[in-house]
Design a protein around this motif. Sequence first.
Motif, PDB file in Angstrom:
ATOM      1  N   THR A 133     -66.600  74.298  41.364  1.00 30.66           N
ATOM      2  CA  THR A 133     -65.943  74.575  40.090  1.00 30.66           C
ATOM      3  C   THR A 133     -66.935  74.463  38.939  1.00 30.66           C
ATOM      4  O   THR A 133     -67.707  73.514  38.852  1.00 30.66           O
ATOM      5  CB  THR A 133     -64.770  73.599  39.854  1.00 30.66           C
ATOM      6  N   THR A 134     -66.912  75.473  38.064  1.00 35.03           N
ATOM      7  CA  THR A 134     -67.757  75.499  36.871  1.00 35.03           C
ATOM      8  C   THR A 134     -66.865  75.478  35.639  1.00 35.03           C
ATOM      9  O   THR A 134     -65.899  76.245  35.550  1.00 35.03           O
ATOM     10  CB  THR A 134     -68.633  76.765  36.854  1.00 35.03           C
ATOM     11  N   HIS A 135     -67.177  74.606  34.688  1.00 37.71           N
ATOM     12  CA  HIS A 135     -66.421  74.520  33.438  1.00 37.71           C
ATOM     13  C   HIS A 135     -67.220  75.185  32.324  1.00 37.71           C
ATOM     14  O   HIS A 135     -68.428  74.987  32.202  1.00 37.71           O
ATOM     15  CB  HIS A 135     -66.158  73.059  33.063  1.00 37.71           C
ATOM     16  N   ILE A 136     -66.530  75.988  31.509  1.00 38.05           N
ATOM     17  CA  ILE A 136     -67.132  76.602  30.327  1.00 38.05           C
ATOM     18  C   ILE A 136     -66.386  76.039  29.122  1.00 38.05           C
ATOM     19  O   ILE A 136     -65.274  76.476  28.806  1.00 38.05           O
ATOM     20  CB  ILE A 136     -67.023  78.140  30.363  1.00 38.05           C
ATOM     21  N   GLY A 137     -66.957  75.052  28.481  1.00 38.12           N
ATOM     22  CA  GLY A 137     -66.242  74.375  27.406  1.00 38.12           C
ATOM     23  C   GLY A 137     -65.049  73.611  27.951  1.00 38.12           C
ATOM     24  O   GLY A 137     -65.005  73.223  29.119  1.00 38.12           O
ATOM     25  N   ASP A 138     -64.044  73.424  27.105  1.00 38.81           N
ATOM     26  CA  ASP A 138     -62.875  72.635  27.494  1.00 38.81           C
ATOM     27  C   ASP A 138     -61.756  73.467  28.107  1.00 38.81           C
ATOM     28  O   ASP A 138     -60.893  72.914  28.791  1.00 38.81           O
ATOM     29  CB  ASP A 138     -62.303  71.902  26.261  1.00 38.81           C
ATOM     30  N   LEU A 139     -61.766  74.780  27.870  1.00 40.56           N
ATOM     31  CA  LEU A 139     -60.580  75.571  28.165  1.00 40.56           C
ATOM     32  C   LEU A 139     -60.783  76.628  29.244  1.00 40.56           C
ATOM     33  O   LEU A 139     -59.852  77.379  29.549  1.00 40.56           O
ATOM     34  CB  LEU A 139     -60.087  76.254  26.876  1.00 40.56           C
ATOM     35  N   ILE A 140     -61.980  76.721  29.825  1.00 41.90           N
ATOM     36  CA  ILE A 140     -62.255  77.761  30.816  1.00 41.90           C
ATOM     37  C   ILE A 140     -62.902  77.135  32.045  1.00 41.90           C
ATOM     38  O   ILE A 140     -63.795  76.292  31.924  1.00 41.90           O
ATOM     39  CB  ILE A 140     -63.199  78.844  30.237  1.00 41.90           C
ATOM     40  N   PRO A 153     -71.859  84.718  46.413  1.00 41.91           N
ATOM     41  CA  PRO A 153     -70.422  84.661  46.093  1.00 41.91           C
ATOM     42  C   PRO A 153     -69.719  85.930  46.575  1.00 41.91           C
ATOM     43  O   PRO A 153     -70.239  87.038  46.428  1.00 41.91           O
ATOM     44  CB  PRO A 153     -70.398  84.569  44.565  1.00 41.91           C
ATOM     45  N   ALA A 154     -68.548  85.760  47.173  1.00 35.40           N
ATOM     46  CA  ALA A 154     -67.751  86.897  47.632  1.00 35.40           C
ATOM     47  C   ALA A 154     -66.380  86.922  46.961  1.00 35.40           C
ATOM     48  O   ALA A 154     -65.819  87.992  46.723  1.00 35.40           O
ATOM     49  CB  ALA A 154     -67.589  86.865  49.152  1.00 35.40           C
ATOM     50  N   VAL A 155     -65.842  85.739  46.669  1.00 32.53           N
ATOM     51  CA  VAL A 155     -64.559  85.628  45.979  1.00 32.53           C
ATOM     52  C   VAL A 155     -64.679  84.509  44.945  1.00 32.53           C
ATOM     53  O   VAL A 155     -65.016  83.372  45.290  1.00 32.53           O
ATOM     54  CB  VAL A 155     -63.404  85.303  46.952  1.00 32.53           C
ATOM     55  N   ILE A 156     -64.420  84.841  43.678  1.00 22.34           N
ATOM     56  CA  ILE A 156     -64.445  83.856  42.598  1.00 22.34           C
ATOM     57  C   ILE A 156     -63.124  83.949  41.853  1.00 22.34           C
ATOM     58  O   ILE A 156     -62.638  85.048  41.569  1.00 22.34           O
ATOM     59  CB  ILE A 156     -65.607  84.105  41.613  1.00 22.34           C
ATOM     60  N   VAL A 157     -62.542  82.802  41.531  1.00 20.87           N
ATOM     61  CA  VAL A 157     -61.276  82.792  40.805  1.00 20.87           C
ATOM     62  C   VAL A 157     -61.327  81.722  39.720  1.00 20.87           C
ATOM     63  O   VAL A 157     -61.978  80.682  39.886  1.00 20.87           O
ATOM     64  CB  VAL A 157     -60.084  82.547  41.766  1.00 20.87           C
ATOM     65  N   GLY A 158     -60.669  81.991  38.596  1.00 20.33           N
ATOM     66  CA  GLY A 158     -60.656  81.016  37.509  1.00 20.33           C
ATOM     67  C   GLY A 158     -59.569  81.347  36.499  1.00 20.33           C
ATOM     68  O   GLY A 158     -58.771  82.278  36.687  1.00 20.33           O
ATOM     69  N   LEU A 218     -64.661  86.381  32.456  1.00 19.26           N
ATOM     70  CA  LEU A 218     -65.013  87.468  33.361  1.00 19.26           C
ATOM     71  C   LEU A 218     -66.519  87.696  33.387  1.00 19.26           C
ATOM     72  O   LEU A 218     -67.115  87.885  34.455  1.00 19.26           O
ATOM     73  CB  LEU A 218     -64.293  88.755  32.946  1.00 19.26           C
ATOM     74  N   ASN A 219     -67.146  87.668  32.228  1.00 18.14           N
ATOM     75  CA  ASN A 219     -68.588  87.877  32.157  1.00 18.14           C
ATOM     76  C   ASN A 219     -69.338  86.813  32.969  1.00 18.14           C
ATOM     77  O   ASN A 219     -70.275  87.133  33.722  1.00 18.14           O
ATOM     78  CB  ASN A 219     -69.048  87.838  30.706  1.00 18.14           C
ATOM     79  N   GLN A 220     -68.931  85.559  32.848  1.00 17.94           N
ATOM     80  CA  GLN A 220     -69.586  84.483  33.589  1.00 17.94           C
ATOM     81  C   GLN A 220     -69.409  84.652  35.095  1.00 17.94           C
ATOM     82  O   GLN A 220     -70.321  84.388  35.878  1.00 17.94           O
ATOM     83  CB  GLN A 220     -69.033  83.124  33.142  1.00 17.94           C
ATOM     84  N   MET A 221     -68.236  85.109  35.502  1.00 23.55           N
ATOM     85  CA  MET A 221     -67.970  85.324  36.926  1.00 23.55           C
ATOM     86  C   MET A 221     -68.788  86.495  37.464  1.00 23.55           C
ATOM     87  O   MET A 221     -69.354  86.426  38.557  1.00 23.55           O
ATOM     88  CB  MET A 221     -66.476  85.542  37.131  1.00 23.55           C
ATOM     89  N   LEU A 222     -68.864  87.580  36.683  1.00 22.76           N
ATOM     90  CA  LEU A 222     -69.626  88.748  37.126  1.00 22.76           C
ATOM     91  C   LEU A 222     -71.114  88.434  37.242  1.00 22.76           C
ATOM     92  O   LEU A 222     -71.808  88.981  38.114  1.00 22.76           O
ATOM     93  CB  LEU A 222     -69.404  89.922  36.172  1.00 22.76           C
TER      94      LEU A 222
END
Length: 233
Positions: A133-140, A153-158, A218-222
């Motif tokens: 799990t990766t956190h981007i700030g407090d809300l993502i 990575p093959a499947v990422i969800v957040g 989405l940008n971070q996941m891509l």
Amino acid sequence: MSHTELPKLILASSSPRRQELIQSLGLPYIIRVSDADETVEQKITPAELVELLSMRKATTVRDMLKGTAEQGVIIGSDTVVVFQGEVLGKPVDENDAFRMLKMLQGQTHEVYSGVACVDTGSSEEGNAGADDTTHIGDLIRYRIQVKSPEGRPAVIVGHSVSKVTFRPMSDEEIRAYIQTREPMDKAGSYGVQGIGAVFIEKIEGDFYSIMGLPLNLLNQMLLRFGISSLKRV
């Protein structure tokens, strides 16, 4: 999927708003509408709900494309409005839209938006576990759920969470807004990018998440797939 060229994005949505947002990234994409069942029987949190439905939409399109030449990264997304623990979906009729807007006026509510990125060649095997799990700030936050045999990575969800505060609204304003028909196909019965914007006092979080596709997340996941809207080779 070939890693010698930029992978194609496959948006699993018929939403004009999500199509507009995915287009803004300037990356090659196609639309493949998911017919995934969006009913959820078990009681789960809003964050779990939007992640579950985002995954369901993306994996439904992945299964649909098996055996075809279409390859890339499938993007599924789902958005819900939550007020005092109640999930507000799309209104069933004008009375339901009035009920929701009457609740939201003069109050702060949350908008949860889930995103799933699924490689067309992925399977359900090889769970990476919650430690990714990766956190981007407090809300993502997002996590790598499945890795390829090569460790990519093959499947990422957040999901992301935004807070929206409405100014007080009169019953007359609410009814006039409903007559524009804008609320009738939107979660929580309003559109942040449309006339509904005149009722919004403040936003904390990602504006595009409230529209239905959190571009920051989405940008971070891509990027984990090696896809960048800033580097198009």
